[in-house]
Design a protein around this motif. Sequence first.
Motif, mmCIF file in Angstrom:
data_model
loop_
_atom_site.group_PDB
_atom_site.id
_atom_site.type_symbol
_atom_site.label_atom_id
_atom_site.label_comp_id
_atom_site.label_asym_id
_atom_site.label_seq_id
_atom_site.Cartn_x
_atom_site.Cartn_y
_atom_site.Cartn_z
ATOM 1 N N THR A 44 0.814 -1.220 0.000
ATOM 2 C CA THR A 44 0.000 0.000 0.000
ATOM 3 C C THR A 44 0.847 1.270 0.000
ATOM 4 N N HIS A 162 -9.019 -3.112 -2.834
ATOM 5 C CA HIS A 162 -7.565 -2.956 -2.883
ATOM 6 C C HIS A 162 -6.831 -3.911 -1.940
ATOM 7 N N PRO A 278 -2.696 1.420 -7.439
ATOM 8 C CA PRO A 278 -2.798 0.332 -6.458
ATOM 9 C C PRO A 278 -2.294 -1.017 -6.972
ATOM 10 N N ASP A 281 -6.784 -4.275 -7.502
ATOM 11 C CA ASP A 281 -8.034 -3.610 -7.859
ATOM 12 C C ASP A 281 -9.011 -4.691 -8.292
#
Length: 323
Positions: A44, A162, A278, A281
Amino acid sequence: MVSIINPFTQKLLVQSGDTLKDEDGNVFKITNGVSRFVEEHNYTDNFGFQWNKFQKTQIDRERKNATFSKERFFAATNWDKEDLSGKDILEAGSGAGRFTQIVLDHTKGNLYSIDYSDAVSANYRNNSHHGDRLKLFQASIYDMPFPDNSFDKVFCFGVLQHTPDFKKSVQCLVNKAKPGAEIVVDFYPIKGWYTKISAKYMLRPFTKKMTHEKLLGKIERNTNRLIKTYRFFDKLKLGIIAHRFIPMCDINRTIPANLSKEELREWVVLDTFDMFSPAYDNPQRIKTVKKWMEESGSEVRFSGFVKYSNNLRMAIVRGIKKT
């Protein structure tokens, strides 16, 4: 008050200076006002990068008469008429704290907020003035530093798609709710076979591997041109082309109305970076998330689309943990 535990051993943690310690001597640092339970770098990192750079963009408090985040939060949760005084609320995936701010400014609940990324540092800067009503943690949704059955309310917005394992993430949220407590989630929906036929999903295999600085630079250099192209197709009533095949966020479906030219550009840059950066997804069908919520031990009270702010809409599932 919710106990803080070592998420890996379930042992109670006690604060000692700028650390948390358990009886076995395990230590977790408190840095920039936030208790840290994860490695410094993880999947992240893009969110930590974006929210520390765009710390105030989505915070209602930062724009005169702004209510976009407030409208979205209360439409999603349907909590606007509830008295949350003294309730313990869990927020999973807080980002820079746009919904943290709404909970703390518009209810009297106690908020325990986590994020896996260093976005928690931006959240702390935005919302730490609320004092003890806000407790912030950098932690994984799979290893939260709270005992099961701890919270009166649980919400998770803009996060589940995510995570590496969407179904497991739902289960982890339900685990932390008290029996009889409500869990509310939103997520990117699969609307049909055509959902992933778009510039976003065609380009993501490449963009998510770029450095954050390089990707952001490309977006910033092209934003003005992309906005003009979007507006051109929109005026021709060809919004489907603008929405699917221009490599930028969908202005009409994701961004507040009545922004200044400068504010609009900032939101477009932020949301476009959020699209392409990200690691994961994974949109889901509403009926699938409803099923997972039920399999996790909840009675689903609502599943479907909820409208907010100028007919924007979001996919929502609300459940009550079974007793």
